[in-house]
Design an enzyme around this catalytic site. Structure first.
Site, PDB file in Angstrom:
ATOM      1  N   ASP A 355      -1.745  -3.840   8.087  1.00 47.40           N
ATOM      2  CA  ASP A 355      -1.337  -5.115   7.818  1.00 47.40           C
ATOM      3  C   ASP A 355      -2.180  -5.490   6.718  1.00 47.40           C
ATOM      4  O   ASP A 355      -1.667  -6.197   5.699  1.00 47.40           O
ATOM      5  CB  ASP A 355      -2.232  -6.163   8.937  1.00 47.40           C
ATOM      6  CG  ASP A 355      -1.168  -6.539  10.040  1.00 47.40           C
ATOM      7  OD1 ASP A 355      -0.008  -6.501   9.682  1.00 47.40           O
ATOM      8  OD2 ASP A 355      -1.606  -6.975  11.256  1.00 47.40           O
ATOM      9  N   HIS A 356      -3.489  -5.310   6.622  1.00 48.44           N
ATOM     10  CA  HIS A 356      -4.337  -5.854   5.277  1.00 48.44           C
ATOM     11  C   HIS A 356      -3.933  -4.912   4.012  1.00 48.44           C
ATOM     12  O   HIS A 356      -3.581  -5.610   3.017  1.00 48.44           O
ATOM     13  CB  HIS A 356      -5.859  -5.807   5.558  1.00 48.44           C
ATOM     14  CG  HIS A 356      -6.484  -6.575   6.453  1.00 48.44           C
ATOM     15  ND1 HIS A 356      -6.768  -7.926   6.198  1.00 48.44           N
ATOM     16  CD2 HIS A 356      -6.558  -6.532   7.831  1.00 48.44           C
ATOM     17  CE1 HIS A 356      -7.634  -8.472   7.288  1.00 48.44           C
ATOM     18  NE2 HIS A 356      -7.029  -7.894   8.144  1.00 48.44           N
TER      19      HIS A 356
END
Length: 457
Positions: A355-356
């Protein structure tokens, strides 16, 4: 080729600019079997370099500002949701039904943080009360693949645990492997809006940009949070029937404004927003927004010169192209959870790094598209998928070129506090830094969906 060299190459960046990037290596940051620290460092470093490049172009600087990437800041930011405190209260990361479960032949990972996903999971399993013990008993009698298909058919989220070898034979893995890490294409021949020169300090490469944020959960909001840090007017727009988790919004809402808008009943307002936008970022399941006329082609047709950034879990192709997904599910399917686990139980990365990492790279892709537009014009679309980032992570062996070394002694140096309309917030500082750039967001997040659906200026 190091990880940051790979990321910068995928973004189409000038390799000579990499000489201006230095790294503070901190042993122990994002410790894992896979090179998570190196991936995180590369994603943030490439994003910071893309920001510095655009800033130099707009400010007329002779040289691109130097970038310094600190593993401590990166590691803290990659688990920003865990460091968040709201009036001293820590948020709940996962709901009780979002976890790994034993099945008759292995393991399955479910995701039920949102009420509608929880309801669909329970409907597929025919467990009306949602008692975890009952859910566990039902799953223990079924095969993992059977659960995966049944829950997906009900609109829920469940993925069977696969080893890297099992994923490699899957049709979706083959489809993902054929795609670049960052997909980019030109969509029209219209000139983009000329951005005014930058003056003053700090250097805000995205100042004056209007970004329409149609994303949810972590990766997309992280990308638009970066653009807000860099000075963009970011307006997040959500459907009124899909409320966001308050703590999740607090973590990723820095620098932005948040509005709710019914795209069917309030279409005129949306078209006004689109007509003045420079960038649209979408993070819904592929095809989900097309019925509203929000495909990249339709958006650029109505707003020539637009940059459209698309994010998905599995990619908009292959047999899973239309499936929903989240970081934890992609880790389970692609073999990451098996690599990071033990023989008796699956594991996980030390952060929701897919995600990040994808979020920072998506922001970098937008910034690079804007830099290219400044000389060549044209509307553009960039696309990324969590599963493609996972493929990069599992095959990556880069170690970077450290400028100095240190020990990661904890996150305190990269945490700060501020008052907000949500209460007193403790939060992670942004890891995207370059000489003369911003050190923090100009404004804290407000309550979800309470801002007017219009641009700030």
């Amino acid at each position: 080729m190091t990880d940051i060299e790979c990321a910068w190459s995928e973004l189409g960046g000038d390799p000579e600019l990499l000489a201006g990037v230095s790294t503070v290596v901190r042993e122990g940051a994002l410790a894992a079997r896979l090179p998570v620290r190196e991936l995180a460092r590369a994603c943030v470093g490439a994003c910071a370099l893309a920001a510095a490049e655009l800033g130099a172009r707009r400010a007329g600087l002779a040289r691109v500002p130097r970038v310094r990437v600190d593993d401590g800041a990166v590691a803290t930011a990659f688990v920003s949701e865990r460091h968040l405190l709201v009036d001293g209260r820590a948020p709940v990361a996962f709901a009780p039904l979002s976890r790994f479960w034993r099945t008759a032949d292995g393991w399955v990972r479910t995701h039920a943080n949102y009420p509608h996903h929880r309801e669909r999971l329970l409907r597929a399993l025919e467990v009306p009360d949602g008692d975890p013990a009952t859910v566990g008993a039902v799953l223990a009698e079924r095969s993992a693949l059977e659960v995966e298909e049944a829950v997906y058919a009900a609109g829920g989220l469940a993925v069977a645990l696969r080893t890297p070898g099992q994923w490699a034979t899957h049709e979706q893995a083959a489809a993902v492997a054929r795609r670049p890490l960052v997909e980019a294409e030109r969509l029209d021949t219209a000139r983009a809006r000329a951005l005014p020169p930058l003056t003053g300090t700090p250097l805000l490469p995205a100042a004056g940009l209007r970004v329409l944020d149609l994303t949810r959960v972590i990766a997309g909001p992280v990308a638009t949070r970066v653009l807000a840090l860099l000075g963009a007017d970011v307006l997040r727009v959500d459907a009124p029937g899909l409320p966001e988790l308050p703590d999740q919004h607090a973590d990723t809402g820095f620098g932005k404004r948040s509005a709710v808008l019914d795209l069917t009943a309030d279409r005129h307002t949306f078209e006004e927003l689109l007509g003045a936008a420079d960038v649209v970022v979408t993070g819904y399941r592929p095809g989900a927004l097309d019925r509203f006329g929000l495909s990249p082609e339709a958006l650029v047709a109505r707003r020539p010169g637009l940059v459209v950034a698309q994010l998905s879990a599995w990619g908009a192709y292959g047999p899973w192209g239309a499936r929903r997904g989240f970081d934890s599910l992609v880790q389970a399917a692609t073999g990451i959870a098996a690599i990071e686990g033990e023989p008796e139980r699956p594991g996980a990365l030390p952060a929701q790094a897919l995600d990040h990492g994808t979020g920072y790279l998506l922001a970098a892709a937008v910034l690079r598209a804007l830099t290219e537009q400044s000389s060549a014009g044209y509307g553009r679309v960039v696309r990324m998928a969590l599963a493609r980032t996972a493929a990069w992570l599992t095959k990556s062996a880069g170690t970077g070129k450290p400028a100095e070394g240190a020990t990661h002694s904890g996150p305190d140096a990269w945490l700060t506090e501020t008052d907000s309309g949500l209460g007193r917030l403790r939060y992670a500082l942004p890891p995207v830094t370059f000489d003369g750039g911003p050190a923090d967001w100009e404004r804290p997040p407000g309550a979800w969906g309470t801002d007017p659906a219009r641009w700030a200026g």
